[in-house]
Design a protein around this motif. Sequence first.
Motif, PDB file in Angstrom:
ATOM      1  N   TYR A  52       0.823  -1.213   0.000  1.00  0.00           N
ATOM      2  CA  TYR A  52       0.000   0.000   0.000  1.00  0.00           C
ATOM      3  C   TYR A  52       0.857   1.263   0.000  1.00  0.00           C
ATOM      4  N   PHE A  53       1.846   1.317   0.909  1.00  0.00           N
ATOM      5  CA  PHE A  53       2.613   2.558   1.094  1.00  0.00           C
ATOM      6  C   PHE A  53       3.883   2.638   0.251  1.00  0.00           C
ATOM      7  N   VAL A  54       4.427   1.489  -0.166  1.00  0.00           N
ATOM      8  CA  VAL A  54       5.703   1.499  -0.881  1.00  0.00           C
ATOM      9  C   VAL A  54       5.525   1.181  -2.370  1.00  0.00           C
ATOM     10  N   ILE A  55       4.841   0.064  -2.659  1.00  0.00           N
ATOM     11  CA  ILE A  55       4.776  -0.414  -4.050  1.00  0.00           C
ATOM     12  C   ILE A  55       3.717   0.322  -4.858  1.00  0.00           C
ATOM     13  N   ARG A  64       6.335   3.358 -12.627  1.00  0.00           N
ATOM     14  CA  ARG A  64       7.586   2.602 -12.785  1.00  0.00           C
ATOM     15  C   ARG A  64       7.290   1.121 -12.566  1.00  0.00           C
ATOM     16  N   TYR A  65       6.828   0.473 -13.614  1.00  0.00           N
ATOM     17  CA  TYR A  65       6.280  -0.881 -13.501  1.00  0.00           C
ATOM     18  C   TYR A  65       7.337  -1.920 -13.169  1.00  0.00           C
ATOM     19  N   TRP A  66       8.480  -1.885 -13.849  1.00  0.00           N
ATOM     20  CA  TRP A  66       9.491  -2.917 -13.608  1.00  0.00           C
ATOM     21  C   TRP A  66      10.063  -2.815 -12.198  1.00  0.00           C
ATOM     22  N   VAL A  69       7.487  -4.344  -9.986  1.00  0.00           N
ATOM     23  CA  VAL A  69       7.496  -5.814 -10.110  1.00  0.00           C
ATOM     24  C   VAL A  69       8.642  -6.397  -9.307  1.00  0.00           C
ATOM     25  N   GLY A  70       9.800  -5.741  -9.313  1.00  0.00           N
ATOM     26  CA  GLY A  70      10.939  -6.215  -8.534  1.00  0.00           C
ATOM     27  C   GLY A  70      10.636  -6.221  -7.043  1.00  0.00           C
ATOM     28  N   TYR A  71      10.020  -5.137  -6.560  1.00  0.00           N
ATOM     29  CA  TYR A  71       9.648  -5.080  -5.143  1.00  0.00           C
ATOM     30  C   TYR A  71       8.606  -6.140  -4.794  1.00  0.00           C
ATOM     31  N   ILE A  72       7.665  -6.345  -5.697  1.00  0.00           N
ATOM     32  CA  ILE A  72       6.635  -7.363  -5.458  1.00  0.00           C
ATOM     33  C   ILE A  72       7.280  -8.740  -5.320  1.00  0.00           C
ATOM     34  N   ALA A  73       8.208  -9.055  -6.210  1.00  0.00           N
ATOM     35  CA  ALA A  73       8.884 -10.351  -6.170  1.00  0.00           C
ATOM     36  C   ALA A  73       9.648 -10.529  -4.856  1.00  0.00           C
TER      37      ALA A  73
END
Length: 338
Positions: A52-55, A64-66, A69-73
């Motif tokens: 919620y607060f970071v990604i 900044r999609y990529w 995605v890196g943070y999500i992974a």
Amino acid sequence: MLKNKAVLTHGLVWLALLTVLFLVNVREHPDHAVILILLYGALNVIIFYIHYFVINPILIGMGRYWRAVGYIAIVLAVSIVVKYGIALYYDDIILQYRDSDGQQKILTPMQYMVAALISGLFFMLLSTAVYVISTNFRTREDRKNLETEKLNAELAFLRSQINPHFLFNSLNNIYSLAYKKSEKTPEAILKLSEIMRYMLYESNEETVLLEEEINYLKNYIELQKLRFKEKVHVDLHVDIEEAGRRIMPLLLISFLENAFKHGVSTDEHQPIRIDISVQNGRLYFKAENAKNQVNKDQTKGVGLTNLKRRLQLGYPDRHTINVVESENYYSSELFIYL
């Protein structure tokens, strides 16, 4: 206020969700239900708010999609490892289950990790949905506040136009009395003082009592009467059923200014007629007079253009204004739902 409401709403939703999960698991694992709910609940809450607060600001706000995605992974990988560690510690509760035939089964590491991955993605999607809804709500609130501030600023500007206009006309009148060394000059100054006190101190509010506005109009009429040697005839009729009604300040003065502008009547059979009434929450105001070229006021002011704009801002879809003007007659009517 909105921030406090959001925090309270989030807290209540999480409390309700964890309570439901507790009630579902307490029958099968009464000894460990609280521990498991707290551990898994805390992990999912952390996943939710990191997203919620970071990604979300990176994904939705910056595009900044990529990077997102890196943070999500990374978040999913860490959460899966931590959840699997908890599952190994409570393997007899978490990893073991019974199939439809009642046989004891054990989840393989891959099966559990896939389930943990789906759980993590669910809370991330939930976080994104809440973020989008909250952002849209805040945007609407900010836009609404901005529009309100803009309207208030415009109303303040329109009101400020009235004061110099009225003061200019009144000072001209008093100057005329003083030039003629009229005995009416002190009384005119006193009336102007009362009027200016109202304009400076009372009219700064968004609305004022209708009785105060009418008293202001009466002072204005008396001030105008002092200009002329002949007796000025003004027929003012007020009928207010309900006390305590409020109105935007300095709203009705433009009608009076126009009535006096088109010529003051010294004929008792053709007075300036002013009717003010309130019935069932509806204000009716009418000013009418026969034009008099002899006593016609040649000054120009902001007048009805200012008034119409203020009505549009203060009483949208709640007012009607009618102006009738001929060679020898002038009339203006106003209806407002207060």
